[in-house]
Design a protein around this motif. Structure first.
Motif, PDB file in Angstrom:
ATOM      1  N   VAL A  28       0.834  -1.204   0.000  1.00 20.63           N
ATOM      2  CA  VAL A  28       0.000   0.000   0.000  1.00 20.63           C
ATOM      3  C   VAL A  28       0.868   1.252   0.000  1.00 20.63           C
ATOM      4  CG1 VAL A  28      -1.657   1.349   1.349  1.00 20.63           C
ATOM      5  CG2 VAL A  28      -1.952  -1.108   1.135  1.00 20.63           C
ATOM      6  N   ILE A  29       1.912   1.261   0.829  1.00 17.14           N
ATOM      7  CA  ILE A  29       2.779   2.436   0.935  1.00 17.14           C
ATOM      8  C   ILE A  29       3.561   2.653  -0.354  1.00 17.14           C
ATOM      9  CG2 ILE A  29       4.786   3.395   2.145  1.00 17.14           C
ATOM     10  CD1 ILE A  29       3.742   1.810   4.637  1.00 17.14           C
ATOM     11  N   ALA A  30       4.191   1.609  -0.869  1.00 22.35           N
ATOM     12  CA  ALA A  30       4.986   1.740  -2.090  1.00 22.35           C
ATOM     13  C   ALA A  30       4.113   2.140  -3.271  1.00 22.35           C
ATOM     14  CB  ALA A  30       5.716   0.429  -2.378  1.00 22.35           C
ATOM     15  N   LEU A  31       2.920   1.560  -3.366  1.00 23.17           N
ATOM     16  CA  LEU A  31       2.047   1.855  -4.501  1.00 23.17           C
ATOM     17  C   LEU A  31       1.493   3.269  -4.425  1.00 23.17           C
ATOM     18  CD1 LEU A  31       0.699   0.627  -7.049  1.00 23.17           C
ATOM     19  CD2 LEU A  31      -1.269   0.123  -5.619  1.00 23.17           C
ATOM     20  N   SER A  32       1.047   3.687  -3.244  1.00 19.94           N
ATOM     21  CA  SER A  32       0.460   5.021  -3.133  1.00 19.94           C
ATOM     22  C   SER A  32       1.503   6.106  -3.406  1.00 19.94           C
ATOM     23  CB  SER A  32      -0.171   5.218  -1.755  1.00 19.94           C
ATOM     24  OG  SER A  32       0.770   5.025  -0.721  1.00 19.94           O
ATOM     25  N   VAL A  40      -0.542   3.475 -12.262  1.00 14.07           N
ATOM     26  CA  VAL A  40      -0.707   2.291 -11.427  1.00 14.07           C
ATOM     27  C   VAL A  40      -0.411   1.002 -12.203  1.00 14.07           C
ATOM     28  CG1 VAL A  40      -2.384   0.930 -10.110  1.00 14.07           C
ATOM     29  CG2 VAL A  40      -2.306   3.416  -9.843  1.00 14.07           C
ATOM     30  N   PRO A  41      -0.952   0.812 -13.431  1.00 15.14           N
ATOM     31  CA  PRO A  41      -0.664  -0.440 -14.159  1.00 15.14           C
ATOM     32  C   PRO A  41       0.823  -0.667 -14.426  1.00 15.14           C
ATOM     33  CG  PRO A  41      -2.534   0.684 -15.151  1.00 15.14           C
ATOM     34  CD  PRO A  41      -1.921   1.640 -14.172  1.00 15.14           C
ATOM     35  N   GLU A  42       1.597   0.418 -14.496  1.00 16.35           N
ATOM     36  CA  GLU A  42       3.044   0.286 -14.735  1.00 16.35           C
ATOM     37  C   GLU A  42       3.790  -0.144 -13.473  1.00 16.35           C
ATOM     38  OE1 GLU A  42       6.598   3.091 -16.614  1.00 16.35           O
ATOM     39  OE2 GLU A  42       4.494   3.587 -16.979  1.00 16.35           O
ATOM     40  N   LEU A  43       3.228   0.158 -12.320  1.00 16.81           N
ATOM     41  CA  LEU A  43       3.870  -0.179 -11.049  1.00 16.81           C
ATOM     42  C   LEU A  43       3.602  -1.621 -10.622  1.00 16.81           C
ATOM     43  CD1 LEU A  43       2.941   3.089  -9.139  1.00 16.81           C
ATOM     44  CD2 LEU A  43       5.246   2.407  -9.800  1.00 16.81           C
ATOM     45  N   LEU A  44       2.409  -2.136 -10.950  1.00 18.07           N
ATOM     46  CA  LEU A  44       2.009  -3.451 -10.447  1.00 18.07           C
ATOM     47  C   LEU A  44       2.969  -4.582 -10.838  1.00 18.07           C
ATOM     48  CD1 LEU A  44      -1.886  -3.347 -10.820  1.00 18.07           C
ATOM     49  CD2 LEU A  44      -0.480  -2.900  -8.805  1.00 18.07           C
ATOM     50  N   PRO A  45       3.483  -4.645 -12.085  1.00 17.81           N
ATOM     51  CA  PRO A  45       4.385  -5.757 -12.433  1.00 17.81           C
ATOM     52  C   PRO A  45       5.691  -5.780 -11.636  1.00 17.81           C
ATOM     53  CG  PRO A  45       3.527  -4.721 -14.420  1.00 17.81           C
ATOM     54  CD  PRO A  45       3.163  -3.832 -13.273  1.00 17.81           C
ATOM     55  N   VAL A  46       6.015  -4.661 -10.987  1.00 17.96           N
ATOM     56  CA  VAL A  46       7.222  -4.607 -10.161  1.00 17.96           C
ATOM     57  C   VAL A  46       6.889  -4.882  -8.700  1.00 17.96           C
ATOM     58  CG1 VAL A  46       9.113  -3.144  -9.339  1.00 17.96           C
ATOM     59  CG2 VAL A  46       8.356  -2.997 -11.723  1.00 17.96           C
ATOM     60  N   LEU A  47       5.880  -4.193  -8.192  1.00 13.89           N
ATOM     61  CA  LEU A  47       5.582  -4.251  -6.763  1.00 13.89           C
ATOM     62  C   LEU A  47       4.906  -5.548  -6.341  1.00 13.89           C
ATOM     63  CD1 LEU A  47       4.380  -0.573  -6.166  1.00 13.89           C
ATOM     64  CD2 LEU A  47       6.672  -1.537  -5.902  1.00 13.89           C
ATOM     65  N   PHE A 145      -5.688  -2.415  -7.502  1.00 14.38           N
ATOM     66  CA  PHE A 145      -4.449  -1.765  -7.051  1.00 14.38           C
ATOM     67  C   PHE A 145      -3.503  -2.687  -6.297  1.00 14.38           C
ATOM     68  CE2 PHE A 145      -8.240   0.793  -5.744  1.00 14.38           C
ATOM     69  CZ  PHE A 145      -8.325   1.609  -6.862  1.00 14.38           C
ATOM     70  N   ALA A 146      -3.814  -3.989  -6.217  1.00 16.46           N
ATOM     71  CA  ALA A 146      -3.052  -4.907  -5.356  1.00 16.46           C
ATOM     72  C   ALA A 146      -3.035  -4.378  -3.926  1.00 16.46           C
ATOM     73  CB  ALA A 146      -1.624  -5.088  -5.883  1.00 16.46           C
ATOM     74  N   ARG A 190       3.383  -8.801 -19.104  1.00 18.80           N
ATOM     75  CA  ARG A 190       3.669  -7.508 -18.475  1.00 18.80           C
ATOM     76  C   ARG A 190       4.837  -7.590 -17.499  1.00 18.80           C
ATOM     77  NH1 ARG A 190      -1.955  -5.381 -16.202  1.00 18.80           N
ATOM     78  NH2 ARG A 190      -0.588  -3.726 -15.411  1.00 18.80           N
ATOM     79  N   LEU A 191       5.333  -8.811 -17.234  1.00 11.81           N
ATOM     80  CA  LEU A 191       6.444  -8.956 -16.301  1.00 11.81           C
ATOM     81  C   LEU A 191       7.804  -8.777 -16.973  1.00 11.81           C
ATOM     82  CD1 LEU A 191       5.484 -11.904 -13.908  1.00 11.81           C
ATOM     83  CD2 LEU A 191       5.364  -9.453 -13.488  1.00 11.81           C
ATOM     84  N   ALA A 192       7.868  -9.070 -18.271  1.00 13.21           N
ATOM     85  CA  ALA A 192       9.159  -9.019 -18.965  1.00 13.21           C
ATOM     86  C   ALA A 192       9.781  -7.633 -18.879  1.00 13.21           C
ATOM     87  CB  ALA A 192       8.981  -9.439 -20.420  1.00 13.21           C
ATOM     88  N   SER A 193       8.972  -6.593 -19.109  1.00 13.48           N
ATOM     89  CA  SER A 193       9.511  -5.231 -19.093  1.00 13.48           C
ATOM     90  C   SER A 193       9.896  -4.783 -17.695  1.00 13.48           C
ATOM     91  CB  SER A 193       8.483  -4.263 -19.687  1.00 13.48           C
ATOM     92  OG  SER A 193       7.290  -4.299 -18.931  1.00 13.48           O
ATOM     93  N   ALA A 194       9.354  -5.471 -16.667  1.00 18.96           N
ATOM     94  CA  ALA A 194       9.638  -5.089 -15.286  1.00 18.96           C
ATOM     95  C   ALA A 194      10.851  -5.808 -14.713  1.00 18.96           C
ATOM     96  CB  ALA A 194       8.417  -5.382 -14.415  1.00 18.96           C
ATOM     97  N   ARG A 195      11.449  -6.733 -15.474  1.00 23.49           N
ATOM     98  CA  ARG A 195      12.544  -7.552 -14.945  1.00 23.49           C
ATOM     99  C   ARG A 195      13.733  -6.716 -14.444  1.00 23.49           C
ATOM    100  NH1 ARG A 195      13.416 -10.723 -19.196  1.00 23.49           N
ATOM    101  NH2 ARG A 195      11.633 -12.017 -18.651  1.00 23.49           N
ATOM    102  N   PRO A 196      14.175  -5.670 -15.173  1.00 23.77           N
ATOM    103  CA  PRO A 196      15.325  -4.889 -14.672  1.00 23.77           C
ATOM    104  C   PRO A 196      15.050  -4.258 -13.304  1.00 23.77           C
ATOM    105  CG  PRO A 196      14.923  -4.403 -16.992  1.00 23.77           C
ATOM    106  CD  PRO A 196      13.761  -5.223 -16.518  1.00 23.77           C
ATOM    107  N   GLN A 197      13.854  -3.683 -13.141  1.00 24.48           N
ATOM    108  CA  GLN A 197      13.522  -3.066 -11.852  1.00 24.48           C
ATOM    109  C   GLN A 197      13.433  -4.106 -10.745  1.00 24.48           C
ATOM    110  OE1 GLN A 197      11.777  -2.348 -14.678  1.00 24.48           O
ATOM    111  NE2 GLN A 197      12.332  -0.208 -15.021  1.00 24.48           N
ATOM    112  N   LEU A 198      12.867  -5.266 -11.059  1.00 18.24           N
ATOM    113  CA  LEU A 198      12.761  -6.329 -10.057  1.00 18.24           C
ATOM    114  C   LEU A 198      14.141  -6.735  -9.551  1.00 18.24           C
ATOM    115  CD1 LEU A 198       9.960  -8.689 -11.452  1.00 18.24           C
ATOM    116  CD2 LEU A 198       9.984  -7.550  -9.242  1.00 18.24           C
TER     117      LEU A 198
END
Length: 244
Positions: A28-32, A40-47, A145-146, A190-198
């Motif tokens: 909740v804290i990281a997403l908000s 929001v949709p861009e954040l979910l694959p990472v968080l 919003f997870a 949608r996870l492939a593009s988030a791999r570097p941040q993960l």
């Protein structure tokens, strides 16, 4: 300009440090905070996958306290159904609408918790029908919003569960739902593009937990919670204003 993901990394570190201190709210804290900078949709694959690791580890450590009947017969069926509905709705809602809804949810949750801390009001059990409706709504919120935690914790208020059983059961809920969301994100590619941040944020998760464990016995938890809820309330207002 500074890459927004650098700020998101800082928010992840802060969020997991707070979770290690207080036992709540990393997603909740990281997403908000993150939603102030990115959709929001861009954040979910990472968080979401990051939270799977955290909740899975904690759920395994607390598995002896799990209330399996409540988890399998009541919470998961309603939450999974609601999460699917929310996830499908997410694809049809504009980011500004998502930010507004998230902001309103955060404001309600933060103000409610600040009021409870101020007045020390005891939690009251809800009627069975309202309890199930709140759990379903929590699932929809989680799909959007997870972040189904605020509504689910409210639904569970006043139950007969002690804090150990409640925490263990909720951890299993987050692990199950966020694993399901991660699978949906994977299927949609949608996870492939988030791999570097993960990969970059995984060490931050570990650092946050270590720092939080160190600070936990050294801070006044009630005052710290008040500070966190106040921060969330301000963040919720900023999200709501930003969406108008």
């Amino acid at each position: 300009m500074i890459d927004p993901w650098i700020w998101i990394g800082l928010f992840v570190l802060i969020a997991y440090t707070i979770e290690a201190i207080t036992g709540f709210g990393s997603l909740v804290i990281a997403l908000s905070l993150g939603a102030l900078l990115l959709p929001v949709p861009e954040l979910l694959p990472v968080l979401v996958p990051l939270n799977v690791l955290m909740s899975g580890f904690l759920a395994w450590r607390n598995r002896q306290h799990l209330d399996r009947a409540l988890l399998l017969k009541v919470i998961l069926p309603l939450m999974l159904g609601g999460t699917l509905v929310g996830y499908l709705l997410q694809n049809g809602l504009a980011d500004q609408v998502l930010k507004l809804l998230l902001g309103l949810l955060i404001i309600w949750f933060a103000c409610r918790e600040l009021w409870r801390l101020r007045c020390s009001t005891p939690a009251r059990a809800h009627p069975a029908w309202l309890n199930r409706l709140l759990i379903l709504a929590a699932g929809i919120s989680h799909g959007l919003f997870a972040s189904g935690g605020p509504l689910l914790v409210y639904a569970m208020a006043g139950t007969a569960l002690d804090k150990f059983r409640l925490r263990a059961t909720l951890l299993c809920v987050w692990f199950t739902l966020n694993t399901s969301l991660s699978v949906l994100l994977l299927v949609q590619d949608r996870l492939a593009s988030a791999r570097p941040q993960l990969l970059w944020f995984l060490p931050l998760l570990v650092v946050g937990v270590v720092v939080g464990e160190y600070l936990h016995p050294r801070v006044n938890e009630q005052r710290f919670r008040q500070t966190v809820y106040a921060l969330l309330a301000v963040t919720g207002v900023l999200l709501a204003v930003q969406s108008v």
